[in-house]
Design an enzyme around this catalytic site. Structure first.
Site, PDB file in Angstrom:
ATOM      1  N   ASP A  23      89.293  49.246  -8.133  1.00  0.00           N
ATOM      2  CA  ASP A  23      88.702  49.085  -9.453  1.00  0.00           C
ATOM      3  C   ASP A  23      87.976  50.347  -9.913  1.00  0.00           C
ATOM      4  OD1 ASP A  23      87.660  47.307 -11.696  1.00  0.00           O
ATOM      5  OD2 ASP A  23      85.767  47.925 -10.773  1.00  0.00           O
ATOM      6  N   GLU A  68      92.823  51.714 -10.794  1.00  0.00           N
ATOM      7  CA  GLU A  68      92.409  51.641 -12.187  1.00  0.00           C
ATOM      8  C   GLU A  68      91.576  52.889 -12.424  1.00  0.00           C
ATOM      9  OE1 GLU A  68      89.884  48.938 -15.361  1.00  0.00           O
ATOM     10  OE2 GLU A  68      89.217  49.124 -13.289  1.00  0.00           O
TER      11      GLU A  68
END
Length: 602
Positions: free
Chosen positions: A264, A299
């Site tokens: 993330d 990401e």
């Protein structure tokens, strides 16, 4: 074949033949003791690297324990399980206790990936790992090849997205035990489904993180993030911190047999070391998991192409927010916030994503008022995970609306056809395949001292948007701390059987079957620089990709205002969503149609 998977770590509780060894890193602590329930407190010894350690004979799996650090009682930051939540005692887990049945499983190559993102707590009525197992056959039949779990590392309260986790080695107890999640992964492998896990290495959540109090060396105040001081990957004492997170990745990949990780928001992983922690993590994961197909996905809002590549230390792919944003502006006309970067000509931005990877490759971003991205055209299309919806792009909306409530169906089908048949890696968000209409809202279950701040902050966040400029409109934004907000986000699987649900399911299943049969075999050796795009008129996009064996894939996407009569692309028409008038070697696509052709090659 029955076997076990055990990852040995330099911290936490490790089951040994004659008891359990306990280790805690707290370099600035003056005194640390171990409290095992039912036994007297054990003072722990410190080594030269700041680790406190003790071995307790006779302790077995299931024993509850805590550490007392300079008078503060805390759970183990490397706890494998927290039966009573993040503030309770840790439990000793014997990772050899689960009898794995997937001995022949080595994963699947990345080019076969069709990813399905889901939230464990809202996917089923029970909201558990075990409850998911019953849905694996229908996902495999749909054509999905990988399920991706939103973060499961233990977070405070009963409900949440998982991005505020504080104990990264412990699966959230409301979802089930370590054996429960292992049973899910084992069952998924039996259906030839890979399982990926979303992990968060850029911050800890605001409740239940005791590290600030007794191990401040975990953080580096020289770097600032939206969550405060950054994780310490490059300051004094960083070696132990790097090991903590790298071992976390290795732990999930080995002890739980996950097939991949999605990291993330790595743009907030701050590291000025000679070897970036992301590079070291990938190198060690590849080495430890040699012989398996293990996939690492980022990401990264910074669009740093340098992290993507097949070399040791490279990542398989990155989530393509650019792909989503261009498509979303086309579908909805929304231009606020970061959509402003795509508002001038969303079709051209989408075309650049389809052909070259990133829409922003170093140019000045008006929304950020700074350059964004790096050149990406040299990368194969499989380095990019494309999607029309995900947890962020639905849940970060004030009302959590899905595209089924924002876009007309024929437009959504045209963009879904582009998503599934283009040579990128496609990803669906849970329920998308049957046109689910319930929202996916932001929800959490923090303690009373944080609830008001979270609720009010959520509503202030949208004050700059015209639809929520009025305080009365903001007051209608669902309270993220209310149990009803969580309940409203739970999937209604019964909608699959309704006529609209059956139509959407047939639509997606047909596209995915076509992808598996025709497109996927051409992606194993897909090269970079394979795509090009043009806009023959402002409302029409044409994209071409050179794939394996000299074959050329061509896509046309026509949007409102299209009147183009174009030369018919070479090859066989694979699929057309919408009307396509063909005559005398030309085609005229109607608005909101998408079509793909494939040549025979050489």
């Amino acid at each position: 074949m029955t076997r076990t998977h055990v990852h040995h770590m330099p911290f936490g509780a490790q089951v040994e033949p004659d008891g359990v060894a306990f280790r805690l890193w707290a370099p600035s602590a003056r005194e640390v003791s171990l409290h095992v329930e039912g036994l007297r407190a054990h003072p722990m010894a410190r080594d030269e690297n700041g680790y406190w350690h003790d071995h307790v004979p006779g302790v077995t799996a299931g024993a509850r324990y805590r550490f007392e650090v300079d008078g503060l009682t805390v759970p183990d930051p490397a706890s494998r399980f927290q039966p009573d939540g993040v503030h309770g005692p840790s439990a000793v887990v014997d990772p050899a206790g689960h009898p794995w049945q997937d001995g022949a499983w080595r994963g699947r190559p990345w080019h076969e990936a069709v990813v399905y993102e889901l939230h464990v707590g809202t996917y089923t009525a029970d909201g558990t790992f075990r409850a998911l197992i019953a849905h694996l056959p229908e996902l495999a039949a749909l054509g999905v090849t990988a399920i991706e779990l939103m973060p499961v590392a233990d977070f405070p309260g009963a409900r949440g997205w998982g991005y505020d986790g504080v104990l990264p080695f412990a699966p959230h107890s409301r979802y089930g035990s370590p054996d429960d999640i292992k049973a899910l992964i084992d069952a998924a492998h039996g259906h030839r489904l890979m399982v990926f896990l979303d992990v968060v290495y850029n911050h800890f959540g605001p409740e239940g993180n005791y590290l600030h109090a007794y191990a401040p060396e975990f953080f580096n105040p020289a770097h600032h993030t939206p969550w405060g001081a950054a994780i310490n990957f490059d300051g004094p004492h960083n070696a132990a911190v790097r090991e903590f997170f790298i071992h976390n990745a290795l732990y999930w990949l080995t002890e739980y047999h996950f097939d991949g990780l999605r990291l993330d928001a790595v743009h907030a992983v701050r590291d000025d070391s000679a070897v970036h922690v992301l590079d070291e993590l990938a190198q060690r994961a590849r080495a430890q998991c040699a012989g398996r197909h293990v996939h690492l996905v980022l990401e990264n809002d910074a669009n740093q192409a340098r992290f993507l590549g097949a070399a040791p230390g490279g990542y398989d792919a990155q989530w393509s927010d650019d792909w989503h944003h261009g498509a979303h502006v086309l579908l909805t006309g929304e231009m606020h916030g970061y959509y402003a970067d795509y508002a001038d000509w969303p079709l051209a931005h989408l075309g650049r994503c389809l052909a070259q990877g990133f829409a922003w490759q170093g140019e000045q971003s008006p929304f950020r008022n700074a350059p964004r991205g790096e050149p990406s055209a040299h990368l194969p299309p499989t380095r990019f995970v494309a999607f029309l919806q995900n947890h962020d792009q639905i849940g970060n909306r004030a009302l959590g609306e899905r595209l089924t409530t924002l876009a007309e169906p024929r437009a959504l089908r045209a963009l879904a056809t582009m998503l599934v048949l283009a040579p990128h890696i496609p990803m669906l968000f849970m329920g998308e395949e049957w046109g689910a209409r319930e929202p996916f809202l932001f929800f959490c279950d923090l303690g009373p001292q944080l609830r008001d701040a979270v609720r009010d902050g959520r509503r202030r966040e949208f004050a700059a948007f015209p639809a929520f400029a009025d305080p009365a409109a903001r007051a209608r934004i669902p309270d993220p701390t209310a149990a009803s907000t969580f309940a409203a986000s739970r999937l209604d699987h019964g909608a699959r059987a309704a006529p609209e649900g059956r139509d959407w399911l047939a639509f997606y299943a047909g596209l995915l079957a076509l992808r598996a049969r025709v497109i996927t075999p051409l992606l194993a050796s897909a090269d970079g620089g394979a795509g090009d795009f043009e806009l023959p008129e402002p409302a029409v996009l044409r994209v071409r990709w050179k794939l394996a064996h000299g074959r050329v894939l061509t896509a046309l996407l026509a949007t409102p205002g299209s009147t183009a009569v174009l030369p018919r692309p070479p090859g066989t028409l694979l699929r057309c969503t919408g009307a396509l008038c063909e005559q005398a070697g030309t085609v005229q696509p109607e608005p909101w149609s998408a079509a793909f052709w494939l040549t025979d090659g050489t």
